[in-house]
Motif scaffolding. Structure first.
Motif, PDB file in Angstrom:
ATOM      1  N   ILE A 133    -157.551  62.294 -45.585  1.00 31.65           N
ATOM      2  CA  ILE A 133    -156.920  63.063 -44.512  1.00 31.65           C
ATOM      3  C   ILE A 133    -157.972  64.009 -43.955  1.00 31.65           C
ATOM      4  N   LEU A 134    -158.244  63.888 -42.663  1.00 29.39           N
ATOM      5  CA  LEU A 134    -159.235  64.734 -42.000  1.00 29.39           C
ATOM      6  C   LEU A 134    -158.529  65.666 -41.035  1.00 29.39           C
ATOM      7  N   GLY A 135    -158.805  66.959 -41.154  1.00 27.28           N
ATOM      8  CA  GLY A 135    -158.249  67.948 -40.228  1.00 27.28           C
ATOM      9  C   GLY A 135    -159.370  68.707 -39.559  1.00 27.28           C
ATOM     10  N   THR A 136    -159.302  68.825 -38.236  1.00 32.51           N
ATOM     11  CA  THR A 136    -160.357  69.538 -37.531  1.00 32.51           C
ATOM     12  C   THR A 136    -159.797  70.338 -36.364  1.00 32.51           C
ATOM     13  N   PRO A 137    -160.425  71.487 -36.101  1.00 25.59           N
ATOM     14  CA  PRO A 137    -160.094  72.189 -34.862  1.00 25.59           C
ATOM     15  C   PRO A 137    -160.794  71.488 -33.692  1.00 25.59           C
ATOM     16  N   GLU A 138    -160.479  71.931 -32.501  1.00 29.08           N
ATOM     17  CA  GLU A 138    -161.185  71.443 -31.319  1.00 29.08           C
ATOM     18  C   GLU A 138    -162.065  72.567 -30.806  1.00 29.08           C
ATOM     19  N   TYR A 139    -163.362  72.302 -30.733  1.00 28.27           N
ATOM     20  CA  TYR A 139    -164.314  73.261 -30.192  1.00 28.27           C
ATOM     21  C   TYR A 139    -164.967  72.620 -28.975  1.00 28.27           C
ATOM     22  N   SER A 140    -164.929  73.287 -27.845  1.00 32.69           N
ATOM     23  CA  SER A 140    -165.592  72.816 -26.621  1.00 32.69           C
ATOM     24  C   SER A 140    -165.230  71.370 -26.283  1.00 32.69           C
ATOM     25  N   THR A 184    -155.316  67.362 -35.783  1.00 26.48           N
ATOM     26  CA  THR A 184    -156.003  68.485 -35.161  1.00 26.48           C
ATOM     27  C   THR A 184    -154.982  69.588 -34.960  1.00 26.48           C
ATOM     28  N   ALA A 185    -155.446  70.814 -35.076  1.00 27.03           N
ATOM     29  CA  ALA A 185    -154.577  71.970 -34.884  1.00 27.03           C
ATOM     30  C   ALA A 185    -155.378  73.033 -34.161  1.00 27.03           C
ATOM     31  N   THR A 186    -154.829  73.485 -33.038  1.00 25.72           N
ATOM     32  CA  THR A 186    -155.513  74.496 -32.238  1.00 25.72           C
ATOM     33  C   THR A 186    -154.494  75.456 -31.621  1.00 25.72           C
ATOM     34  N   PRO A 187    -154.944  76.637 -31.234  1.00 26.37           N
ATOM     35  CA  PRO A 187    -154.056  77.560 -30.532  1.00 26.37           C
ATOM     36  C   PRO A 187    -153.702  77.069 -29.125  1.00 26.37           C
ATOM     37  N   ALA A 188    -154.476  76.159 -28.582  1.00 25.69           N
ATOM     38  CA  ALA A 188    -154.257  75.667 -27.218  1.00 25.69           C
ATOM     39  C   ALA A 188    -153.024  74.777 -27.147  1.00 25.69           C
ATOM     40  N   PHE A 189    -152.476  74.639 -25.945  1.00 34.76           N
ATOM     41  CA  PHE A 189    -151.286  73.800 -25.754  1.00 34.76           C
ATOM     42  C   PHE A 189    -151.594  72.321 -25.929  1.00 34.76           C
ATOM     43  N   THR A 190    -152.880  71.930 -25.847  1.00 37.99           N
ATOM     44  CA  THR A 190    -153.250  70.518 -26.006  1.00 37.99           C
ATOM     45  C   THR A 190    -153.301  70.103 -27.470  1.00 37.99           C
ATOM     46  N   GLY A 191    -153.404  71.055 -28.377  1.00 37.11           N
ATOM     47  CA  GLY A 191    -153.375  70.748 -29.801  1.00 37.11           C
ATOM     48  C   GLY A 191    -154.588  70.018 -30.340  1.00 37.11           C
ATOM     49  N   GLY A 192    -155.616  69.875 -29.522  1.00 34.32           N
ATOM     50  CA  GLY A 192    -156.834  69.218 -30.006  1.00 34.32           C
ATOM     51  C   GLY A 192    -156.911  67.734 -29.705  1.00 34.32           C
ATOM     52  N   THR A 193    -156.231  67.286 -28.667  1.00 34.52           N
ATOM     53  CA  THR A 193    -156.228  65.847 -28.348  1.00 34.52           C
ATOM     54  C   THR A 193    -157.622  65.312 -28.049  1.00 34.52           C
ATOM     55  N   ARG A 194    -158.464  66.131 -27.440  1.00 33.83           N
ATOM     56  CA  ARG A 194    -159.831  65.664 -27.135  1.00 33.83           C
ATOM     57  C   ARG A 194    -160.652  65.544 -28.413  1.00 33.83           C
ATOM     58  N   ALA A 195    -160.458  66.456 -29.338  1.00 36.73           N
ATOM     59  CA  ALA A 195    -161.141  66.361 -30.636  1.00 36.73           C
ATOM     60  C   ALA A 195    -160.667  65.132 -31.390  1.00 36.73           C
ATOM     61  N   ARG A 226    -164.074  78.581 -41.288  1.00 37.23           N
ATOM     62  CA  ARG A 226    -163.460  79.903 -41.183  1.00 37.23           C
ATOM     63  C   ARG A 226    -162.598  80.208 -42.405  1.00 37.23           C
ATOM     64  N   LYS A 227    -162.675  81.443 -42.846  1.00 40.10           N
ATOM     65  CA  LYS A 227    -161.868  81.887 -43.988  1.00 40.10           C
ATOM     66  C   LYS A 227    -160.378  81.716 -43.692  1.00 40.10           C
ATOM     67  N   ALA A 228    -159.962  82.033 -42.456  1.00 35.50           N
ATOM     68  CA  ALA A 228    -158.548  81.938 -42.078  1.00 35.50           C
ATOM     69  C   ALA A 228    -158.292  80.680 -41.239  1.00 35.50           C
ATOM     70  N   SER A 229    -158.989  79.613 -41.527  1.00 32.39           N
ATOM     71  CA  SER A 229    -158.863  78.375 -40.760  1.00 32.39           C
ATOM     72  C   SER A 229    -157.439  77.828 -40.781  1.00 32.39           C
ATOM     73  N   SER A 230    -156.904  77.563 -39.594  1.00 31.27           N
ATOM     74  CA  SER A 230    -155.572  76.958 -39.485  1.00 31.27           C
ATOM     75  C   SER A 230    -155.551  75.579 -40.123  1.00 31.27           C
ATOM     76  N   ASN A 231    -156.614  74.819 -39.927  1.00 32.13           N
ATOM     77  CA  ASN A 231    -156.677  73.475 -40.490  1.00 32.13           C
ATOM     78  C   ASN A 231    -156.710  73.505 -42.010  1.00 32.13           C
ATOM     79  N   ALA A 232    -157.398  74.488 -42.580  1.00 28.62           N
ATOM     80  CA  ALA A 232    -157.411  74.637 -44.034  1.00 28.62           C
ATOM     81  C   ALA A 232    -156.021  75.036 -44.544  1.00 28.62           C
ATOM     82  N   VAL A 233    -155.339  75.930 -43.817  1.00 27.68           N
ATOM     83  CA  VAL A 233    -153.976  76.322 -44.187  1.00 27.68           C
ATOM     84  C   VAL A 233    -153.070  75.096 -44.191  1.00 27.68           C
ATOM     85  N   ILE A 234    -153.206  74.257 -43.184  1.00 25.79           N
ATOM     86  CA  ILE A 234    -152.365  73.057 -43.092  1.00 25.79           C
ATOM     87  C   ILE A 234    -152.647  72.119 -44.254  1.00 25.79           C
ATOM     88  N   LEU A 235    -153.907  71.911 -44.582  1.00 25.08           N
ATOM     89  CA  LEU A 235    -154.246  71.048 -45.718  1.00 25.08           C
ATOM     90  C   LEU A 235    -153.701  71.619 -47.027  1.00 25.08           C
TER      91      LEU A 235
END
Length: 191
Positions: A75-82, A114-125, A14-23
């Motif tokens: 350093i690996l950054g990823t969102p959580e999808y599904s 991991t960085a996500t809008p969800a309250f879990t923050g991507g723990t499953r990812a 994503r162009k506006a990726s949160s994970n890219a912003v963090i990196l």
């Protein structure tokens, strides 16, 4: 003090990726001058195809493998999808695991976030990502999971501004730096 060369990979296109912003925030604001963090794009990476792995490997794959090979830590950054890591990250790791499981990540000090809008923050990812990295024999640096929940509220004007998230992330990079320095061969000096 010797400069440490780290590589950052983002599991989002994503162009506006949160994970890219963090990196990018890490690379431009949070890592000390003794660390160089280079970000490597996964945008041109084709889908993994075992038929070409080891033969006519695509240039984007060779560039990724070379970047990981020459980094001292990753350093690996990823969102959580599904409930899992992104397909982009999994695809990159599949390319990095071959051919014949001769991965440039094997034994390489690595941290993840991991960085996500969800309250879990991507723990499953995070769990799925770590499982894959264990299978590849990457060296996961001992540090608590770096998860950034409610990430949309922690990013403003193209940077991570939330001080607690910034500090936790910076401390993770310090743990990675320490592991890289500990793993570096000792230099002999003669009197």
């Amino acid at each position: 003090m010797k400069t440490i060369h780290l590589l950052g990979l983002c599991g989002s296109l994503r162009k506006a990726s949160s994970n890219a912003v963090i990196l990018r925030t890490l690379a431009t604001e949070l890592v000390p001058a003794r660390i160089h963090l280079r970000l490597h794009s996964l945008h041109d990476l084709p889908l993994y195809n075992g038929d070409v792995d080891g033969g006519d490997v695509p240039a984007a794959v060779l560039a990724l493998r070379d970047a990981v090979e020459h980094a001292e830590g990753v350093i690996l950054g990823t969102p959580e999808y599904s409930h899992g890591m992104s397909g982009v990250m999994k695809n990159a790791l599949d390319w990095l695991s071959g051919p014949n499981f001769k991965s440039p990540l094997k034994g390489k000090p690595t941290i993840t976030f991991t960085a996500t809008p969800a309250f879990t923050g991507g723990t499953r990812a995070q769990q799925q990502l770590h499982e894959t990295l264990w299978a590849m024999q990457a060296e996961l640096v001992a540090y608590p999971q770096i998860i950034i929940a409610d990430v949309d509220a922690k990013i403003c004007d193209g940077r991570l501004w939330d001080e607690s998230a910034r500090q936790f992330l910076a401390n993770g990079v310090s743990a990675l730096e320490e592991r890289v320095r500990d793993a570096a061969p000792a230099t002999l000096t003669w009197a």
